[in-house]
Each structure stands twice: as structure tokens, then as C-alpha cells.
Design a protein around this motif. Structure first.
Motif, PDB file in Angstrom:
ATOM      1  N   VAL A  58     161.465  92.959  51.696  1.00  0.00           N
ATOM      2  CA  VAL A  58     161.792  94.090  52.471  1.00  0.00           C
ATOM      3  C   VAL A  58     160.829  95.064  52.833  1.00  0.00           C
ATOM      4  O   VAL A  58     160.039  95.592  51.888  1.00  0.00           O
ATOM      5  CB  VAL A  58     163.014  94.813  51.717  1.00  0.00           C
ATOM      6  N   GLY A  59     160.780  95.655  53.826  1.00  0.00           N
ATOM      7  CA  GLY A  59     159.878  96.739  54.275  1.00  0.00           C
ATOM      8  C   GLY A  59     158.454  95.991  54.872  1.00  0.00           C
ATOM      9  O   GLY A  59     157.546  96.772  55.175  1.00  0.00           O
ATOM     10  N   SER A  60     158.314  94.711  54.757  1.00  0.00           N
ATOM     11  CA  SER A  60     157.136  94.092  55.215  1.00  0.00           C
ATOM     12  C   SER A  60     157.406  93.701  56.658  1.00  0.00           C
ATOM     13  O   SER A  60     158.660  93.576  57.177  1.00  0.00           O
ATOM     14  CB  SER A  60     156.561  92.975  54.411  1.00  0.00           C
ATOM     15  N   PRO A  61     156.374  93.450  57.611  1.00  0.00           N
ATOM     16  CA  PRO A  61     156.861  92.812  58.757  1.00  0.00           C
ATOM     17  C   PRO A  61     157.374  91.397  58.903  1.00  0.00           C
ATOM     18  O   PRO A  61     157.972  90.891  59.694  1.00  0.00           O
ATOM     19  CB  PRO A  61     155.527  92.497  59.639  1.00  0.00           C
ATOM     20  N   TYR A  62     157.637  90.756  57.430  1.00  0.00           N
ATOM     21  CA  TYR A  62     158.280  89.538  57.509  1.00  0.00           C
ATOM     22  C   TYR A  62     159.664  89.383  56.951  1.00  0.00           C
ATOM     23  O   TYR A  62     160.405  88.572  56.542  1.00  0.00           O
ATOM     24  CB  TYR A  62     157.396  88.591  56.345  1.00  0.00           C
ATOM     25  N   GLU A  63     160.094  90.627  56.862  1.00  0.00           N
ATOM     26  CA  GLU A  63     161.455  90.957  56.433  1.00  0.00           C
ATOM     27  C   GLU A  63     162.617  90.197  57.345  1.00  0.00           C
ATOM     28  O   GLU A  63     162.520  90.248  58.756  1.00  0.00           O
ATOM     29  CB  GLU A  63     161.940  92.508  56.414  1.00  0.00           C
ATOM     30  N   GLY A  64     163.328  89.588  56.631  1.00  0.00           N
ATOM     31  CA  GLY A  64     164.418  88.767  57.363  1.00  0.00           C
ATOM     32  C   GLY A  64     163.862  87.266  57.556  1.00  0.00           C
ATOM     33  O   GLY A  64     165.059  86.680  57.822  1.00  0.00           O
TER      34      GLY A  64
END
Length: 350
Positions: free
Chosen positions: A222-228
């Protein structure tokens, strides 16, 4: 930045430099005909080539001769024509002996083969294939055609070899001595710990009874560009484990300076700094942390590392697009891919 824009549109993981030699190789690959898919047709072409060599010697013709080029073109047309004349019944007899990856590859050759496989292999079978190769793929949306989801999952993978290894696992008989081994007992304890108290956003389990091949799934922090995103990993546990580290690779494409185009991970704890205290769970937690805090002093992909240091906002945009395009197959329907491609165009021209 021009190189990075070109990488994002390519069929590769987007992490390699594009040079003239690679472009020429891609051009050569595009010339491969359907005759290369079957050894029968390869042998036919081989015999034709031998006849051409004899013909050249008898007539003192150069390789650059127009006559030889015309004969080569004629032989290729004959091979393609032979395949096109094969009835559907013969093709199905060939296709029925292929595994799921080979079936998918064949379906990409031409529209006729695609429709033939689509009629013969029902959608429930493709759903079964997905469950066998991507054990943690749990679609959260209604899937109309599982064959399309299978196709998207394959295209989202950066290591075709790892996908093959998932199914091509050697069967090892578990002797009493093997069951009592330190390696086997420790792996069973690690598996029990992963099942009873899994780390947040991490799942992993063996694909065979000997615990040699594993598959893992890591949820983007969460909070990273890889979230989700859900990133699939492939692990090989050597017979010398835990004295030696496991082989760990990303199956899902990802835009990251410490993960190579082939999915190799630049993490010292699974290479030269391996310790007996480390476990599969701890390795996966370290990899998940690497997604939040890349180590750019030593990178697997130098250009991406430079972008991370010089233009963090643009790096986040590219990483986010990669995540949406390749790591969110459980959530995004196929119509959403057009939106992602439009966003990709916007970022490149921003």
C-alpha cells in the motif's frame, strides 16, 4: 526517456535497452512461418534446402542469385500451402496431444487455428488450466471467456521457461529416508507456518510432494506504485536447502530497478549473503519490502534505477501502468486494457 517509452510499448518486460541487433532479431522472428511449429514440416524444409545446395553446385549459382531467391520463396509458399490444406480433423489429432501452453501458442498462429481450438477446448477447460499454472489467480470479476484470461496471464509473464517448469515437474518418490531428511522436515515446518500465520499480502505453497517447486503471490504494498497488483513468483528449492538459497524469480512483469527483464531478483540475501536463519517466508517479506524501497546503488536494470533517482514521479507512473497492465488480471476486465494503453500514450507524450 526515449528508450523507456520504447520499452513500455514492447512485448518484453520493458527493462532492456533496444539496439539494432535486437531489432534485426525481432524482424527475423516475424518471418517464422507455421511450418516451424512441427518437426514434420521442418524436415521437409531441410530436404528442400539440401536439394537447393546440390542445385547451386551443379549450376554454379551464387547465394545472391535471383534464381536461388525465387526457389527459396517457392519452397516457403509450398510449405505454407501444405499446412493450409490440412483438414481440421488432422489438425485436431495433432493439437489434442499438446499441453495447455502449446495449445495457447498454436492458437496465436492464425485465426483458423484459434477458432478451431476455441471450439474444441471449452471454457471450463481453460479455467482448469489457469488453476494449474497460476494457483493464486482468483478472478474478482465475471469472466466471459477464460481463454482470454489465460492469454492475458501468459502475456503478463516475463519468463516462459518458468511457466513451463510449473507443469513439467519431475515426479520424485518419497522414501522414508527422504521424509526424515533435514530439508524435508524443515520445509514442512515452514509450510505449516505459512498456512497458519501467513505474512500480510504473501502466499506460498509447494507444487509437488517433494517441496522442490513452489509458487508464491505477493500483493503490491500500500502506498507504492505497485499497490493493488498481485505478482506471481516461482521458487526452486535445491536438495541442499537450507545450506544453499532457493532460486526465486518473478513470473509477472514488473517495472523495478532490482528485478531484471527475466524476473531475476537483485537481493543479496538470496545470493552471497544467504543465512541458515532465513526462511521462504522471510525471503518473500524482503522482496515485498524491496518493492517499497528499491536499492539503486546496484541495479539489475540501470536505466530504471537512473529514472528512479532523477525523476521519481515519472518512475511511479511507469511502474503503476505496468502494475495495472500485467499484475491486475484478477480485477481488470479486458476492455480496461484500452484505457491503460491510452494512459500509456498520455504519459509518453506528457
Amino acid at each position: 526517456l526515449i528508450n523507456l517509452n520504447q520499452k513500455l510499448d514492447s512485448n518484453d518486460s520493458g527493462n532492456e535497452d533496444i539496439d539494432d541487433s535486437q531489432q534485426s532479431n525481432d524482424t527475423d522472428k516475424s518471418k517464422i512461418t507455421a511450418s516451424h511449429l512441427n518437426p514434420i514440416f521442418q524436415n521437409k524444409n531441410l530436404n528442400v534446402n539440401c536439394k537447393f545446395d546440390k542445385f547451386k553446385k551443379l549450376n554454379n549459382l551464387d547465394d545472391n542469385s535471383n534464381t536461388i531467391q525465387n526457389l527459396d520463396n517457392q519452397s516457403n509458399r509450398e510449405s505454407i500451402s501444405l499446412i493450409e490444406k490440412l483438414p481440421n480433423e488432422v489438425l485436431l489429432k495433432i493439437f489434442i496431444n499438446l499441453d495447455d501452453l502449446s495449445l495457447w501458442s498454436v492458437s496465436q498462429v492464425c485465426k483458423r487455428w484459434f477458432l478451431l481450438i476455441r471450439e474444441e477446448i471449452n471454457d471450463e477447460k481453460w479455467r482448469y488450466f489457469i488453476g494449474e499454472r497460476w494457483i493464486y489467480c482468483k478472478p474478482q470479476i465475471n469472466i466471459d471467456f477464460y481463454q482470454e484470461l489465460y492469454s492475458q496471464l501468459v502475456k503478463s509473464s516475463n519468463c516462459f521457461y518458468c511457466l513451463q517448469q510449473i507443469q513439467n515437474r519431475p515426479k520424485i518418490e518419497l522414501s522414508n529416508e527422504f521424509k526424515r531428511s533435514w530439508r524435508h522436515r524443515r520445509l514442512l515446518l515452514e509450510l505449516k507456518s505459512l498456512q497458519q500465520d501467513p505474512p500480510d499480502g504473501i502466499n506460498a505453497k509447494p507444487l509437488d510432494s517433494s517441496c522442490y517447486f513452489w509458487q508464491a503471490a505477493i500483493t503490491g504494498p500500500v502506498g507504492s506504485p505497485y499497490e493493488g497488483g498481485i505478482f506471481y513468483l516461482y521458487l526452486q528449492i535445491p536438495q541442499s536447502y537450507p545450506l544453499n538459497p532457493p532460486l526465486v524469480r518473478f513470473i509477472t512483469r514488473i517495472f523495478h530497478p532490482n528485478i531484471s527483464r527475466h524476473g531475476d531478483i537483485g537481493l543479496d540475501s538470496i545470493h552471497e549473503n544467504w543465512s541458515l536463519a532465513l526462511t521462504i517466508s522471510k525471503i518473500l517479506i524482503s522482496i515485498q519490502s524491496l518493492l517499497t524501497d528499491p536499492y539503486t546503488h546496484v541495479c539489475m536494470e540501470r536505466d530504471i534505477g537512473e529514472l528512479y533517482k532523477k525523476n521519481r514521479d515519472l518512475f511511479d507512473k511507469y511502474a503503476r501502468i505496468f502494475t495495472w497492465k500485467y499484475a491486475m488480471n484478477d480485477y481488470l476486465c479486458f476492455n480496461d486494457l484500452k484505457v491503460i494503453n491510452d494512459l500509456n500514450f498520455y504519459v509518453k507524450n506528457e
